[in-house]
Design a protein around this motif. Structure first.
Motif, PDB file in Angstrom:
ATOM      1  N   LEU A   1       0.858  -1.177   0.000  1.00  0.00           N
ATOM      2  CA  LEU A   1       0.000   0.000   0.000  1.00  0.00           C
ATOM      3  C   LEU A   1       0.900   1.234   0.000  1.00  0.00           C
ATOM      4  O   LEU A   1       1.411   1.647   1.035  1.00  0.00           O
ATOM      5  CB  LEU A   1      -0.897  -0.014   1.237  1.00  0.00           C
ATOM      6  CG  LEU A   1      -2.048   0.979   1.267  1.00  0.00           C
ATOM      7  CD1 LEU A   1      -3.045   0.679   0.159  1.00  0.00           C
ATOM      8  CD2 LEU A   1      -2.742   0.937   2.614  1.00  0.00           C
ATOM      9  N   ARG A   2       1.097   1.780  -1.181  1.00  0.00           N
ATOM     10  CA  ARG A   2       2.011   2.914  -1.304  1.00  0.00           C
ATOM     11  C   ARG A   2       1.333   4.202  -0.842  1.00  0.00           C
ATOM     12  O   ARG A   2       0.167   4.435  -1.130  1.00  0.00           O
ATOM     13  CB  ARG A   2       2.474   3.031  -2.760  1.00  0.00           C
ATOM     14  CG  ARG A   2       3.438   1.915  -3.167  1.00  0.00           C
ATOM     15  CD  ARG A   2       3.667   1.890  -4.656  1.00  0.00           C
ATOM     16  NE  ARG A   2       2.547   1.265  -5.355  1.00  0.00           N
ATOM     17  CZ  ARG A   2       2.435   1.201  -6.678  1.00  0.00           C
ATOM     18  NH1 ARG A   2       3.364   1.759  -7.429  1.00  0.00           N
ATOM     19  NH2 ARG A   2       1.406   0.605  -7.226  1.00  0.00           N
TER      20      ARG A   2
ATOM     21  N   TRP B   1      -4.588  -5.500  10.554  1.00  0.00           N
ATOM     22  CA  TRP B   1      -4.045  -6.802  10.245  1.00  0.00           C
ATOM     23  C   TRP B   1      -2.524  -6.696  10.367  1.00  0.00           C
ATOM     24  O   TRP B   1      -1.951  -5.639  10.129  1.00  0.00           O
ATOM     25  CB  TRP B   1      -4.459  -7.111   8.818  1.00  0.00           C
ATOM     26  CG  TRP B   1      -4.378  -8.523   8.367  1.00  0.00           C
ATOM     27  CD1 TRP B   1      -4.500  -9.656   9.098  1.00  0.00           C
ATOM     28  CD2 TRP B   1      -4.191  -8.935   7.011  1.00  0.00           C
ATOM     29  NE1 TRP B   1      -4.406 -10.748   8.298  1.00  0.00           N
ATOM     30  CE2 TRP B   1      -4.209 -10.338   7.009  1.00  0.00           C
ATOM     31  CE3 TRP B   1      -4.001  -8.253   5.807  1.00  0.00           C
ATOM     32  CZ2 TRP B   1      -4.049 -11.074   5.853  1.00  0.00           C
ATOM     33  CZ3 TRP B   1      -3.847  -8.991   4.665  1.00  0.00           C
ATOM     34  CH2 TRP B   1      -3.880 -10.387   4.692  1.00  0.00           C
ATOM     35  N   PRO B   2      -1.810  -7.779  10.745  1.00  0.00           N
ATOM     36  CA  PRO B   2      -0.347  -7.674  10.861  1.00  0.00           C
ATOM     37  C   PRO B   2       0.294  -7.087   9.607  1.00  0.00           C
ATOM     38  O   PRO B   2       0.063  -7.556   8.498  1.00  0.00           O
ATOM     39  CB  PRO B   2       0.074  -9.123  11.085  1.00  0.00           C
ATOM     40  CG  PRO B   2      -1.099  -9.745  11.757  1.00  0.00           C
ATOM     41  CD  PRO B   2      -2.303  -9.093  11.137  1.00  0.00           C
ATOM     42  N   ALA B   3       1.085  -6.051   9.779  1.00  0.00           N
ATOM     43  CA  ALA B   3       1.689  -5.333   8.656  1.00  0.00           C
ATOM     44  C   ALA B   3       2.992  -4.711   9.121  1.00  0.00           C
ATOM     45  O   ALA B   3       3.320  -4.719  10.306  1.00  0.00           O
ATOM     46  CB  ALA B   3       0.732  -4.271   8.123  1.00  0.00           C
ATOM     47  N   ARG B   4       3.734  -4.154   8.180  1.00  0.00           N
ATOM     48  CA  ARG B   4       4.970  -3.452   8.524  1.00  0.00           C
ATOM     49  C   ARG B   4       5.116  -2.233   7.612  1.00  0.00           C
ATOM     50  O   ARG B   4       4.677  -2.239   6.466  1.00  0.00           O
ATOM     51  CB  ARG B   4       6.179  -4.371   8.383  1.00  0.00           C
ATOM     52  CG  ARG B   4       6.420  -4.904   6.985  1.00  0.00           C
ATOM     53  CD  ARG B   4       7.695  -5.737   6.913  1.00  0.00           C
ATOM     54  NE  ARG B   4       7.901  -6.285   5.573  1.00  0.00           N
ATOM     55  CZ  ARG B   4       7.519  -7.498   5.210  1.00  0.00           C
ATOM     56  NH1 ARG B   4       6.902  -8.278   6.081  1.00  0.00           N
ATOM     57  NH2 ARG B   4       7.738  -7.931   3.981  1.00  0.00           N
ATOM     58  N   LEU B   5       5.746  -1.213   8.167  1.00  0.00           N
ATOM     59  CA  LEU B   5       6.013   0.004   7.407  1.00  0.00           C
ATOM     60  C   LEU B   5       7.372  -0.109   6.740  1.00  0.00           C
ATOM     61  O   LEU B   5       8.343  -0.546   7.354  1.00  0.00           O
ATOM     62  CB  LEU B   5       5.991   1.220   8.323  1.00  0.00           C
ATOM     63  CG  LEU B   5       4.629   1.862   8.600  1.00  0.00           C
ATOM     64  CD1 LEU B   5       4.774   2.924   9.669  1.00  0.00           C
ATOM     65  CD2 LEU B   5       4.031   2.461   7.340  1.00  0.00           C
ATOM     66  N   THR B   6       7.436   0.278   5.475  1.00  0.00           N
ATOM     67  CA  THR B   6       8.698   0.320   4.744  1.00  0.00           C
ATOM     68  C   THR B   6       8.859   1.712   4.155  1.00  0.00           C
ATOM     69  O   THR B   6       7.966   2.568   4.269  1.00  0.00           O
ATOM     70  CB  THR B   6       8.721  -0.725   3.613  1.00  0.00           C
ATOM     71  OG1 THR B   6       7.777  -0.332   2.594  1.00  0.00           O
ATOM     72  CG2 THR B   6       8.350  -2.105   4.137  1.00  0.00           C
ATOM     73  N   ALA B   7       9.969   1.942   3.490  1.00  0.00           N
ATOM     74  CA  ALA B   7      10.198   3.243   2.864  1.00  0.00           C
ATOM     75  C   ALA B   7       9.153   3.533   1.794  1.00  0.00           C
ATOM     76  O   ALA B   7       8.819   4.687   1.524  1.00  0.00           O
ATOM     77  CB  ALA B   7      11.603   3.283   2.261  1.00  0.00           C
ATOM     78  N   ALA B   8       8.606   2.493   1.185  1.00  0.00           N
ATOM     79  CA  ALA B   8       7.633   2.679   0.110  1.00  0.00           C
ATOM     80  C   ALA B   8       6.203   2.805   0.615  1.00  0.00           C
ATOM     81  O   ALA B   8       5.342   3.317  -0.086  1.00  0.00           O
ATOM     82  CB  ALA B   8       7.726   1.518  -0.871  1.00  0.00           C
ATOM     83  N   GLY B   9       5.928   2.333   1.824  1.00  0.00           N
ATOM     84  CA  GLY B   9       4.560   2.375   2.330  1.00  0.00           C
ATOM     85  C   GLY B   9       4.303   1.239   3.300  1.00  0.00           C
ATOM     86  O   GLY B   9       5.136   0.932   4.151  1.00  0.00           O
ATOM     87  N   VAL B  10       3.142   0.596   3.160  1.00  0.00           N
ATOM     88  CA  VAL B  10       2.730  -0.469   4.064  1.00  0.00           C
ATOM     89  C   VAL B  10       2.764  -1.791   3.304  1.00  0.00           C
ATOM     90  O   VAL B  10       2.260  -1.898   2.185  1.00  0.00           O
ATOM     91  CB  VAL B  10       1.308  -0.220   4.604  1.00  0.00           C
ATOM     92  CG1 VAL B  10       0.920  -1.303   5.610  1.00  0.00           C
ATOM     93  CG2 VAL B  10       1.218   1.153   5.251  1.00  0.00           C
ATOM     94  N   GLU B  11       3.355  -2.810   3.928  1.00  0.00           N
ATOM     95  CA  GLU B  11       3.393  -4.129   3.323  1.00  0.00           C
ATOM     96  C   GLU B  11       2.730  -5.139   4.243  1.00  0.00           C
ATOM     97  O   GLU B  11       2.966  -5.145   5.452  1.00  0.00           O
ATOM     98  CB  GLU B  11       4.840  -4.573   3.056  1.00  0.00           C
ATOM     99  CG  GLU B  11       5.509  -3.811   1.927  1.00  0.00           C
ATOM    100  CD  GLU B  11       6.875  -4.390   1.576  1.00  0.00           C
ATOM    101  OE1 GLU B  11       7.321  -5.312   2.301  1.00  0.00           O
ATOM    102  OE2 GLU B  11       7.478  -3.934   0.597  1.00  0.00           O
ATOM    103  N   LEU B  12       1.898  -5.992   3.656  1.00  0.00           N
ATOM    104  CA  LEU B  12       1.276  -7.104   4.357  1.00  0.00           C
ATOM    105  C   LEU B  12       1.905  -8.384   3.836  1.00  0.00           C
ATOM    106  O   LEU B  12       1.912  -8.625   2.633  1.00  0.00           O
ATOM    107  CB  LEU B  12      -0.236  -7.125   4.113  1.00  0.00           C
ATOM    108  CG  LEU B  12      -0.988  -5.849   4.473  1.00  0.00           C
ATOM    109  CD1 LEU B  12      -2.442  -5.963   4.060  1.00  0.00           C
ATOM    110  CD2 LEU B  12      -0.899  -5.591   5.958  1.00  0.00           C
ATOM    111  N   ALA B  13       2.417  -9.192   4.719  1.00  0.00           N
ATOM    112  CA  ALA B  13       3.127 -10.387   4.283  1.00  0.00           C
ATOM    113  C   ALA B  13       2.447 -11.674   4.724  1.00  0.00           C
ATOM    114  O   ALA B  13       2.900 -12.750   4.386  1.00  0.00           O
ATOM    115  CB  ALA B  13       4.556 -10.360   4.811  1.00  0.00           C
ATOM    116  N   THR B  14       1.368 -11.581   5.484  1.00  0.00           N
ATOM    117  CA  THR B  14       0.691 -12.779   5.958  1.00  0.00           C
ATOM    118  C   THR B  14      -0.351 -13.240   4.943  1.00  0.00           C
ATOM    119  O   THR B  14      -0.731 -12.515   4.037  1.00  0.00           O
ATOM    120  CB  THR B  14       0.000 -12.516   7.305  1.00  0.00           C
ATOM    121  OG1 THR B  14      -0.822 -11.347   7.191  1.00  0.00           O
ATOM    122  CG2 THR B  14       1.022 -12.266   8.390  1.00  0.00           C
ATOM    123  N   ALA B  15      -0.804 -14.473   5.121  1.00  0.00           N
ATOM    124  CA  ALA B  15      -1.748 -15.059   4.168  1.00  0.00           C
ATOM    125  C   ALA B  15      -3.146 -14.474   4.332  1.00  0.00           C
ATOM    126  O   ALA B  15      -3.536 -14.046   5.417  1.00  0.00           O
ATOM    127  CB  ALA B  15      -1.794 -16.571   4.362  1.00  0.00           C
TER     128      ALA B  15
END
Length: 332
Positions: free
Chosen positions: A198-199, A215-229
């Protein structure tokens, strides 16, 4: 007495005491609690007879592969996880038979225990519903579903994308809510790429996830990433999952919120302070106003969902006071 029972059952690593739950039955452990209480000053305050009887129970069920519409294959490893009110956990394991059935016999539980069955299939972990031990009940059917997995993202959609914009002294505070759903019959579980990237707008700063809502997520330089199923909407899990992130945008007469999208979107809404900001682009249609706190009213607008890859919308401010104009010039 319950705390003593838990220590005897699960051991005490700090005191080098081993667990006795696999060597003594539940009744034998309660008898030991009663004996220890009789040797302590607590015996006069807590009657020995108060130790509850804990009958053995039977937990059984069937595992359904909901993707195929058949029962799970024989040999699927299952784990029964039980926990009491103090959080002490115990696990037992078994496997499915040829008909997808399983049985946990002679399960010893604390009176306040809760339990669920867990399994892993194609890299994804699944769990049954959680049930509580009921007084006098000894038989517990507990079916569960699993799904085949896919790395393809073509069944993922954004059910709703909602922006809440609040004007503060030196910036605009934007809270963004993304609600996702898997419309397919397989669990979406990417192997390498995140499920959702999610940019955020290019000018966004001080981004923060709302973990209590997300929902479990993490912030990165580009935005929000969801890595769970993401399980199919027909699963026992919630049909949708959401992520909530907030960030600041600099004050300006015109703020362009560009939201690059990788998935189809069913609904886009924007909430802004009434009389302070105007929304343009994406054929904004007002849905009404509401008072969020005394003297503060917010307008809700519905936007036409843009196709993937198309920019979002614009926030217009007709006038800036002198202080805001200076902020706008220095934050460009």
């Amino acid at each position: 007495p319950q705390a003593w029972f838990n220590i005897i059952s699960n051991g005490n690593l700090a005191a080098l005491m081993p667990p006795w739950k696999d060597r003594l039955s539940a009744q034998e452990r309660w008898d030991l609690v009663a004996h220890l209480y009789s040797l302590s000053g607590n015996a006069a305050r807590v009657p020995v007879a108060a130790a509850p009887a804990v009958p053995a129970v039977r937990v059984h069920g069937r595992v359904l592969n909901a993707t195929r519409g058949t029962t799970a294959a024989a040999g699927l490893l299952l784990t029964l996880v039980t926990a009491d009110a103090q959080g002490a956990q115990r696990t037992l394991q078994t496997a499915t038979d040829r008909a997808g059935n399983f049985v946990f016999d002679d399960v010893q539980l604390a009176p306040d225990a809760r339990m669920e069955v867990r399994a892993e299939h194609e890299r994804v972990k699944y769990a049954s519903r959680t049930i509580a031990l009921e007084p006098g009940r000894v038989d517990y059917p507990l079916d569960m579903e699993i799904f085949d997995s896919t790395a393809a993202l073509d069944t993922v959609e954004l059910v709703q994308l909602h922006f809440i914009v609040e004007q503060q002294a030196a910036a605009l505070l934007v809270t963004q809510v993304a609600v996702l759903r898997n419309t397919g019959k397989r669990t979406v579980a990417p192997v390498v790429a995140p499920l959702l990237a999610l940019r955020l707008p290019a000018a966004a700063s001080q981004a923060q996830l709302r973990p209590e809502q997300s929902w479990p997520a993490r912030l990165t330089a580009a935005g929000v990433e969801l890595a769970t199923a993401l399980l199919p909407a027909s699963a026992a899990e919630p049909a949708t999952q959401q992520v909530v992130v907030s960030y600041f945008l600099p004050i300006a007469a015109l703020v362009n919120i560009v939201q690059p999208l990788d998935y189809p979107v069913r609904s886009v809404t924007v909430t802004v302070p009434s009389g302070q900001l105007r929304v343009a682009g994406a054929a904004a249609q007002p849905l009404g106003e509401r008072e969020v706190r005394p003297g503060v009213r917010m307008q809700v607008l519905q936007l036409v969902p843009p196709p993937p890859g198309v920019d979002g919308f614009y926030l217009h401010r007709d006038q800036l006071n002198e202080q805001e104009a200076e902020l706008a010039r220095t934050t460009r």
